[in-house]
Design a protein around this motif. Sequence first.
Motif, PDB file in Angstrom:
ATOM      1  N   ASP A   1      -2.001  -7.030  -6.220  1.00 32.04           N
ATOM      2  CA  ASP A   1      -0.529  -6.922  -6.040  1.00 32.04           C
ATOM      3  C   ASP A   1       0.015  -7.624  -7.342  1.00 32.04           C
ATOM      4  N   LEU A   2      -0.417  -9.054  -7.424  1.00 30.38           N
ATOM      5  CA  LEU A   2       0.121  -9.866  -8.649  1.00 30.38           C
ATOM      6  C   LEU A   2      -0.118  -9.215 -10.063  1.00 30.38           C
TER       7      LEU A   2
ATOM      8  N   PHE B   1       2.238  -5.588  -9.852  1.00 28.87           N
ATOM      9  CA  PHE B   1       3.639  -5.735 -10.177  1.00 28.87           C
ATOM     10  C   PHE B   1       4.082  -6.993 -10.886  1.00 28.87           C
ATOM     11  N   GLY B   2       3.153  -8.041 -10.982  1.00 30.63           N
ATOM     12  CA  GLY B   2       3.741  -9.118 -11.930  1.00 30.63           C
ATOM     13  C   GLY B   2       3.238  -9.017 -13.232  1.00 30.63           C
TER      14      GLY B   2
ATOM     15  N   LEU C   1       8.234 -11.289   1.672  1.00 24.82           N
ATOM     16  CA  LEU C   1       8.002 -10.106   0.499  1.00 24.82           C
ATOM     17  C   LEU C   1       9.039  -9.064   0.431  1.00 24.82           C
TER      18      LEU C   1
ATOM     19  N   TRP D   1      12.464 -11.225  -0.925  1.00 21.96           N
ATOM     20  CA  TRP D   1      12.556 -11.641  -2.154  1.00 21.96           C
ATOM     21  C   TRP D   1      11.519 -11.165  -3.324  1.00 21.96           C
ATOM     22  N   ALA D   2      10.643 -10.440  -2.978  1.00 22.00           N
ATOM     23  CA  ALA D   2       9.764  -9.915  -3.975  1.00 22.00           C
ATOM     24  C   ALA D   2       9.783  -8.476  -3.990  1.00 22.00           C
ATOM     25  N   GLY D   3      10.624  -7.864  -3.476  1.00 17.73           N
ATOM     26  CA  GLY D   3      11.243  -6.398  -4.003  1.00 17.73           C
ATOM     27  C   GLY D   3      10.266  -5.431  -3.263  1.00 17.73           C
ATOM     28  N   TYR D   4       9.571  -5.597  -2.154  1.00 16.17           N
ATOM     29  CA  TYR D   4       8.731  -4.676  -1.560  1.00 16.17           C
ATOM     30  C   TYR D   4       9.365  -3.905  -0.683  1.00 16.17           C
TER      31      TYR D   4
ATOM     32  N   ASN E   1       4.278   1.000   0.595  1.00 16.28           N
ATOM     33  CA  ASN E   1       3.519   0.070   1.099  1.00 16.28           C
ATOM     34  C   ASN E   1       2.081   0.425   1.923  1.00 16.28           C
TER      35      ASN E   1
ATOM     36  N   THR F   1      -0.326  -2.385   0.100  1.00 20.84           N
ATOM     37  CA  THR F   1       0.343  -3.472  -0.308  1.00 20.84           C
ATOM     38  C   THR F   1       0.079  -4.766   0.571  1.00 20.84           C
TER      39      THR F   1
ATOM     40  N   ALA G   1       2.599  -6.606   1.565  1.00 18.62           N
ATOM     41  CA  ALA G   1       3.356  -6.535   2.664  1.00 18.62           C
ATOM     42  C   ALA G   1       2.655  -5.679   3.843  1.00 18.62           C
TER      43      ALA G   1
END
Length: 396
Positions: free
Chosen positions: A177-178, A181-182, A232, A235-238, A252, A257, A259
């Motif tokens: 996921d990092l 999405f990151g 998640l 604050w993390a947009g899931y 998801n 994911t 989450a």
Amino acid sequence: MPDPRGLVRRIDAATPPGRDRAVNALRAFAITGIVLGHWLVTALVADGGALHGDSPLRHMPALAPVSWALQTLAVFFLVGGYVAARSRASYPGGHLAWLRSRLARLFRPVAALLVLWAVVSAGTLAAGTGTATVRTLLGLALSPLWFLLVFAALTAATPLVARLHPLWPLAVVLHVDLLRFGFGAPACLGWVNVAAGWLVPYCLGTAWARREPGRGVRWALLLGGAAATAALVAWAGYPASMVGVQGASVSNLDPPTLAAVTFGLAQCGTALLLLGPLRRALRRPAAWAAVALLNLCAMTVFLWHQTALMAVTAVGLSLGRLPGLHTVPDGGGWVLARIAWLPVFTLVLLVCRAAFHPYEAGRTRPPERGRTRRASRVVRAHRADRHAAADVHGSV
């Protein structure tokens, strides 16, 4: 006519003394959640003579908490890991013989599903139905098969998985996921999580088979998983929904994911905390009989529940666009109408269960003729409840 009270007594008597009835109850809960979840969030909208898929969660995102109650796949993988590890440890033969015995009940009913939908697809196309409609129906009918493939792969790897700590696949999900999405890694990397994501609860199940977790571990799974999921989402947009929503940029569940996995940890903690109350409740023969009977046809129910929904939708379409069945799922009226349709879906699913359960139970037989057919009907009427009671002894 079979005697219901006699059936309850025989099922209770046929259950081995060492059977953990709560495990079967958790599996029954997971199957029920999956079925109700699909029936409530799957919409087939009739538009210009064609059917296309939709979801009430797309139009009413405030209903996302419904998915929290009905997305129960983690519980199923938890129980699957537990049962597989226990049965493998006590199986007298080698790994391949054990694997064949475990997978036979999974895949026997699949052949019937594939044959029927091959015939239905060919027939509807020949009758002039649009390819988009057939593709939508076939996609829904065969969607449960992805689960079987993942579950079969994890089952085959049980001896290796039993040595794996759940934190390892959880770390894989986190890093995938990092990267996705990151750091903008390709979306296809997410499919690694199909295996890694469901390995987490499956590994928890195999660990449970070795030693039942203490209350501290159970509460840590529940509270830690819930807190991580909330963080998640907030604050993390899931997405808040724990199932896929048509049109959403991120699902998801497809693929899983981080989450979805942390949410599954919370579910596993809840399930383990419920073991004691369930064991006490299932001492009552009637409660246990209901759970046992659902477990005996769990795979049939799982494979055919989408077909039941589509059968009702197709037949109902001859009467026009019916609320909750063919209309856009964009308001409370649709929700109430869909709830009213649930008993109809259930009735059709029971018909499917009667027709296709023999493929799961392994009791299919060639057609009978003449006087043998009449005699067999009488014999089967008296033996039906005895078959169910006998099957409980070997059911896991």
